[in-house]
Design an enzyme around this catalytic site. Structure first.
Site, PDB file in Angstrom:
ATOM      1  N   SER A 139       0.630  -1.452  -0.154  1.00 49.34           N
ATOM      2  CA  SER A 139      -0.557  -0.258  -0.147  1.00 49.34           C
ATOM      3  C   SER A 139       0.728   1.254   0.146  1.00 49.34           C
ATOM      4  O   SER A 139       1.988   1.078   0.512  1.00 49.34           O
ATOM      5  CB  SER A 139      -1.001  -0.233   1.090  1.00 49.34           C
ATOM      6  N   LYS A 140       0.307   2.281  -0.111  1.00 48.05           N
ATOM      7  CA  LYS A 140       0.789   3.480  -0.617  1.00 48.05           C
ATOM      8  C   LYS A 140       1.505   4.110   0.722  1.00 48.05           C
ATOM      9  O   LYS A 140       2.178   4.893   1.178  1.00 48.05           O
ATOM     10  CB  LYS A 140      -0.113   4.734  -1.009  1.00 48.05           C
ATOM     11  N   ARG A 141       0.520   3.502   2.421  1.00 52.30           N
ATOM     12  CA  ARG A 141       0.736   4.393   3.311  1.00 52.30           C
ATOM     13  C   ARG A 141       1.974   3.924   3.788  1.00 52.30           C
ATOM     14  O   ARG A 141       2.448   4.310   4.526  1.00 52.30           O
ATOM     15  CB  ARG A 141      -1.252   3.710   4.507  1.00 52.30           C
TER      16      ARG A 141
END
Ligand code: GLU
Length: 476
Positions: free
Chosen positions: A253-255
């Site tokens: 994920s980007k997070r």
């Protein structure tokens, strides 16, 4: 036979992690293996996640990787628009067509009522499913509610008995009991479709023959197939792709700051290397060869060889694959992908371009990506080389070493013209004068001038360090 058409259907978030890119690669290969078309469709029905410039970013990323779209928002073909938010009237029309056919219905349930149903399901520890409350409203009731300005959604009318099944290329036969299929929302009260509806309408209208996408959609595909049936449309071939997980085994994920293609690219990974590596994530060719150009992949790619198991993104393997491509680069290209990193890490202003190119070239077989050169060449920029640990142990392992180094230092000091050839001669003279050879000749010299036991060509290393630095290190 129908022309094969696949699509890459990202949400425009301005970010492509390696899992997203791998989907695009597989979709591209399936199309091109069959002389088909590869299409870009922007799935922006979740307007809150939309990022300015995201479409250009996707075009750029895919172009760098050699995956050019035959059609998309910026190069439309006959099946546009290619951006879902520009297709709202299309979804609206088809949703109402389903209502006409009795395959979908208006639902006026308020958020409050749905909340209560969810709460009730939680209390009874069962999965929430809409209870079909609005399923049997009469035409008059519906008209009145609409007249009163009540908000509505359109829901798909699911069969409640029996089973639905389909054949997935990767996962085989998928069977679900119809009773677990919710009367899902097709059109939201704001006029936007859900993914569940838009993907079917678009894949049909865009003449997509092969739907390759993440396996999070594996179990909802029977619902989509019921929509195809309701419209009387031909279903596509389904190819659900196993997930790509991070090295920690978690979803990318980007997070979590997971590997995005652009980060890799900016670190000096080569698109061909990244593409080659990503293809091997969850797919394997026949035979043991693992290095393939995109053209070779187009020839051999067979989606039947995609694995069901999740694949782990392994940076070491990526480095190994990328290094193959680095070795084949021209010095100009190698220079381009390494110099920005050297510039950032060191003061290189007083170095000539010739010197820098020579330095970069002797590391060609040692770096697996551009930025990696920074740590490898620190001995050329930092004076405090340390001889410690196993390196020191080696220096103390043989009593001949100090005298060999003394002779070598004298040879270096007497060089009049500083060239690689003359340095080779100095090493050979040392060999003759001391009788030291092999490891006992080269290793002490390498260690003394570089602090390292391994590195690129020794004469070139010495040449690039410069006479003054080398003598200083030999005296230390
Ligand atoms: N927009 C969807 C996603 O990003 C695409 C899924 C599909 O390929 O159908 O997950």
């Amino acid at each position: 036979m129908k022309k094969v058409r696949t699509r890459y259907a990202p949400s425009p978030t301005g970010f492509m992690h390696v899992g997203n890119l791998r989907s695009a690669i597989f979709e591209y290969l399936i199309a091109k293996h069959n002389d088909g078309d590869f299409i870009l469709r922007i799935e922006d029905t979740d307007q809150a996640r939309k990022v300015e410039g995201a479409v250009e970013f996707i075009y750029e990323t895919c172009h760098l990787c050699g995956l050019d779209f035959d059609e998309g928002p910026n190069n439309p073909g006959a099946y546009g628009p290619y951006t879902q938010s520009e297709r709202l009237d299309i979804y609206n029309k088809y949703a109402h067509e389903l209502v006409e056919k009795g395959e979908a219905y208006y639902c006026f349930c308020t958020e409050k009522r749905l909340e209560e149903l969810r709460y009730q399901a939680e209390l009874e520890k069962r999965a929430f499913q809409y209870d079909g409350y609005c399923k049997n409203l009469t035409k008059e009731q519906i008209e009145e509610k609409i007249r009163n300005g009540e908000k509505y959604v359109i829901r798909q009318r699911m069969p409640k008995e029996g089973i639905s099944s389909y054949e997935d290329v990767v996962f085989g036969k998928i069977v679900v009991e119809n009773k677990i299929l919710e009367d899902q929302i097709l059109l939201k009260s704001d006029g936007f479709p859900t993914y569940n509806f838009a993907n079917v309408v678009d894949d049909h209208l865009m003449a997509i023959t092969h739907v390759a996408r993440g396996n999070e959609y594996l179990m909802s595909t029977p619902k989509y197939n019921l929509l195809y049936d309701a419209f009387g449309w031909e279903k596509p071939v389904y190819i659900h792709l196993p997930m790509v997980l991070g090295e920690d085994g978690q979803k990318l994920s980007k997070r979590n700051g997971d590997a995005s293609f652009m980060d890799l690219y900016n670190d000096g990974y080569l698109p061909e290397g990244v593409v080659n590596y990503l293809v091997l994530l969850g797919w394997s060719p026949e035979g043991n060869e693992e290095i393939f150009t995109l053209d070779e992949l187009i020839k051999i790619f067979d989606p039947k060889r995609i694995s069901k198991s999740p694949a782990i993104f392994d940076i070491k393997k990526l480095n190994w694959v990328n290094a193959h491509y680095i070795k084949k680069l021209s010095i100009d290209k190698l220079y381009d992908i390494t110099i920005p990193h050297l510039q950032k890490a060191y003061n290189i202003e007083n170095k000539s371009e010739e010197w820098l190119r020579h330095l970069i070239s002797i590391y060609q077989n040692h770096v697996s990506y551009g930025k990696e050169i920074v740590s490898l060449v620190s001995l050329f920029f930092n004076d405090d080389i340390k001889i410690e640990g196993e390196v020191k142990e080696f220096m103390e392992s043989d009593s001949s070493i100090p005298s060999t180094l003394n002779v070598f230092r004298e040879e270096i000091e007497s060089i009049a013209l500083w060239t690689v050839d003359n340095i080779v001669t100095a090493i050979n003279n040392t060999k003759e004068k001391t009788g030291a050879k092999g490891k006992l000749l080269y290793m002490p010299i390498r260690i003394k001038v570089s602090g390292q036991m391994h590195g690129p060509e020794l004469p070139d290393t010495i040449y690039l360090l410069g006479k003054e630095t080398v003598i200083k290190r030999l005296y230390n």
